[in-house]
Scaffold this active site. Sequence first.
Site, PDB file in Angstrom:
ATOM      1  N   GLU A  43       0.815  -1.217   0.000  1.00  0.00           N
ATOM      2  CA  GLU A  43       0.000   0.000   0.000  1.00  0.00           C
ATOM      3  C   GLU A  43       0.844   1.261   0.000  1.00  0.00           C
ATOM      4  O   GLU A  43       1.981   1.275   0.479  1.00  0.00           O
ATOM      5  CB  GLU A  43      -0.944   0.002   1.202  1.00  0.00           C
ATOM      6  CG  GLU A  43      -0.255  -0.147   2.530  1.00  0.00           C
ATOM      7  CD  GLU A  43      -1.252  -0.239   3.684  1.00  0.00           C
ATOM      8  OE1 GLU A  43      -1.927  -1.263   3.791  1.00  0.00           O
ATOM      9  OE2 GLU A  43      -1.332   0.714   4.463  1.00  0.00           O
ATOM     10  N   GLN A  60      -5.479   5.770   0.189  1.00  0.00           N
ATOM     11  CA  GLN A  60      -4.717   4.549   0.464  1.00  0.00           C
ATOM     12  C   GLN A  60      -4.815   3.670  -0.784  1.00  0.00           C
ATOM     13  O   GLN A  60      -5.871   3.082  -1.047  1.00  0.00           O
ATOM     14  CB  GLN A  60      -5.310   3.827   1.677  1.00  0.00           C
ATOM     15  CG  GLN A  60      -4.585   2.542   2.053  1.00  0.00           C
ATOM     16  CD  GLN A  60      -5.319   1.792   3.155  1.00  0.00           C
ATOM     17  OE1 GLN A  60      -6.482   1.435   2.984  1.00  0.00           O
ATOM     18  NE2 GLN A  60      -4.658   1.552   4.266  1.00  0.00           N
ATOM     19  N   GLU A 134     -14.328   1.025   7.331  1.00  0.00           N
ATOM     20  CA  GLU A 134     -13.266   0.754   8.297  1.00  0.00           C
ATOM     21  C   GLU A 134     -13.325   1.785   9.415  1.00  0.00           C
ATOM     22  O   GLU A 134     -13.667   2.954   9.174  1.00  0.00           O
ATOM     23  CB  GLU A 134     -11.910   0.834   7.569  1.00  0.00           C
ATOM     24  CG  GLU A 134     -10.696   0.598   8.442  1.00  0.00           C
ATOM     25  CD  GLU A 134      -9.386   0.697   7.664  1.00  0.00           C
ATOM     26  OE1 GLU A 134      -9.389   0.566   6.419  1.00  0.00           O
ATOM     27  OE2 GLU A 134      -8.336   0.947   8.298  1.00  0.00           O
TER      28      GLU A 134
END
Lengths: 146, 146
Positions: A43, A60, A134
């Site tokens: 990432e 991200q 998330e």
Amino acid sequence: MLTRIDHIGIACHDLDATVEFYRSTYGFEVFHTEVNEEQGVREAMIKINETSDGGATYLQLLEPTREDSAVGKWLAKNGEGVHHIAFGTADVDGDAADIRGKGVRVLYDEPRRGTMGSRITFLHPKDCHGVLTELVTSAAVESAEH
Amino acid sequence: MLTRIDHIGIACHDLDATVEFYRSTYGFEVFHTEVNEEQGVREAMIKINETSDGGATYLQLLEPTREDSAVGKWLAKNGEGVHHIAFGTADVDGDAADIRGKGVRVLYDEPRRGTMGSRITFLHPKDCHGVLTELVTSAAVESAEH
């Protein structure tokens, strides 16, 4: 309490090419890179702005390191695009417990390690109107509060 | 120059039910609602945080007002979920021209009216690694600078 958009997670086939797209198109530079073997992703974090709760909002960019990772399977089904959104909180444990108590499925029994030493969990997209969501407590907030 | 995540656009079948999900699950309240007939959407803006460029980041919940709108067609194909991401800029015209010059398809010849009097355009998702990407200059920034 969720106090910011922490990041937008974007799945891609080729991390280097996608980083180069964001650099050459918008002038965005990579802030941090890492491999998370547990999540099966490589990432790159691009910081877009700072936020009123003392944190920041990132893109991200996520490339799967193996086809059977969650992101790898998602990419095979959907192709490149927005994979999830993440809200920042000072208390991922408390918020996850509160949200679980409302009947939303929380995917981990305990938060796991996320980017830059953060602690993260996910909410089931089918319980969130199609949005994989998330919750993240950053390492900086944790060290300041504990 | 793109200086913030302005919003995350989320397509839904039932705006009222989705607003209620975000309120009851996270405590988020609606900041603004409107109907944009040109875009064919009814929308609710939820402010999540303020940003270091003097703006803010919102969730933008979108319910199509007609099946043949862009969001209506997208929903029929994909189901509920993240529809687009939007970057904030003080100069949507200049940034759109610059990005078009790099070979990325910009969907409108001139920016159109977006939420709360903003001026917006979109970049083709196939040129952006699968991400439908909006550029937005808010009305507040415009009035301060012009």
